[in-house]
Scaffold this active site. Sequence first.
Site: not given
Ligand code: NAD
Length: 493
Positions: A175, A178, A250, A284, A385
């Site tokens: 998934k 969005e 992650e 990240c 962050e």
């Molecule tokens: P996010 O957590 O908002 O969303 C990530 C994914 O989770 C999306 O596909 C979203 O649709 C889904 N999601 C959101 N709410 C959910 C729920 N309640 N249940 C299940 N799925 C849900 O993150 P983002 O804003 O898309 O990405 C930014 C974040 O990702 C930052 O905090 C960044 O640090 C982190 N990130 C971490 C790594 C790593 O390897 N550690 C890599 C890339 C990004």
Amino acid sequence: MKTLPMFLNGEWIEAGDGATREIFNPSNNQMLAVVTDGGELETEFAIAHARRAFDEGPWPQMRAPERAGYLFKLADLIEKNADALAKIETRNSGKPLREAKFDVADATGCFRYYAGLVTKPLGQTYEVSDPVIQAMVVREPVGVCGQIIPWNYPLLMAAWKLAPGLAAGNCCILKPAETTPLTAIELFKLIAEAGFPPGAAQLVLGSGSTAGYALAASMDVDKIAFTGGTATGRKIMTAATGNIKKVTLELGGKSPCIVFADADFEVALEYAMFAIFAGQGEVCSAGSRLILDKKIADKFLARLAEASAGIVVGDGLDPKTEMGPLITPAHMEKVLGYIEAGRSEGAETICGGHRLTDGALAAGNFIAPTIFVKTQPEMKIVREEIFGPVLAVQLFASEEEAVSLANDTIYGLAAGVFTSDSGKGLRVLKKLRAGITWLNTYHPTFNEAPWGGYKQSGIGRELGTFGLDAYLETKQININLAPARLGWFRSAG
Ligand code: NAD
């Protein structure tokens, strides 16, 4: 505009209720595509097919070299379509084309790496104390895996999830975020072309709170692999408790980049910029805290501010562009809110600190590379962050203070150290509570090496042998080489 569908059980399908979502280019906020918007129903459909494909289908039973063949074929197709994929990634995520090209090459390498790795020795045998027992361990796929990814590396994160998951014989449901489904849709066109069996790999498009949550909460999903924010990770972990799913997370970071006075000045300067401004800080592992030796602070910061102000910000498709826009207007506002908070808490900008609106930039989500000095450890811009091009500078007077500032965070994803004294460099790296560390460099990432964080930056590791391990169960097998009566119960005769 034709609605782009999702890929369920080998078919291209639209959401049953006809819901759609518009996808935008963050450089100008113009609509790029309309995609179908699935929910709980479509996710349950995907899970049911993945369950059947895992329990009865050919994919998990297939021998590893044959599965590897599909992954190699997919890697070749990604490579063949690399230019188109990179352009789509740039249009949808905003990242400069040169970065998108790296991502596509890395994604190709990731499929090849796991195709190769899964055919290498995986089990173990043991000589145990019982002379008639031959003990061994075999590795088996975990089952149905839900894989939820963020918007900052849409194609690369899909590869990090699908490559080890599929190589290990799992049935995977991806998934995407969005806002950035476009390269995932292209990837699944290539998965279809490579001929993977139905149900081995599926693509669900939908929101996190419906489709994502359904994956995390389902009793029929055996593992959830998530990359995204720490707050979302916490929700996913909670949702996953119903059937005690395997969980890998992650999450976010607030990673330190430590520069000692004895570092090569020019090298440290450029890497300090690269650490925070590559990927417009939406990374990240971004080096969002510069922990700088007081002895060189004045000269270093003057040069850093001047060079950062010179970064060419613009549309990622323009070859001159060195830094792109933020993903959405809402995210840009969030980052501007942090800049405001930094100022109101008493920090000062020596560079940037505002939105860029000259000419064509006005239509996009552009923020100038921003550097804060005069920070205090308790400030929001130091602790939270930001996920944008905002650097907080913290000064130190001793090695101990550098380590203590660096570790003063709830996160523990990455850290970089710059020094010409390799003994000191290693000494400091070993004291840092972070999963990914670099000496005299920042950001290089390899498919061969484990990726993941300490503390609230996550659970488990992706990439390398650790990444395959996370998609495998471990089964102990004990074989009696000379079966004979046990003589334990007299009543058994
Ligand atoms: P996010 O957590 O908002 O969303 C990530 C994914 O989770 C999306 O596909 C979203 O649709 C889904 N999601 C959101 N709410 C959910 C729920 N309640 N249940 C299940 N799925 C849900 O993150 P983002 O804003 O898309 O990405 C930014 C974040 O990702 C930052 O905090 C960044 O640090 C982190 N990130 C971490 C790594 C790593 O390897 N550690 C890599 C890339 C990004």
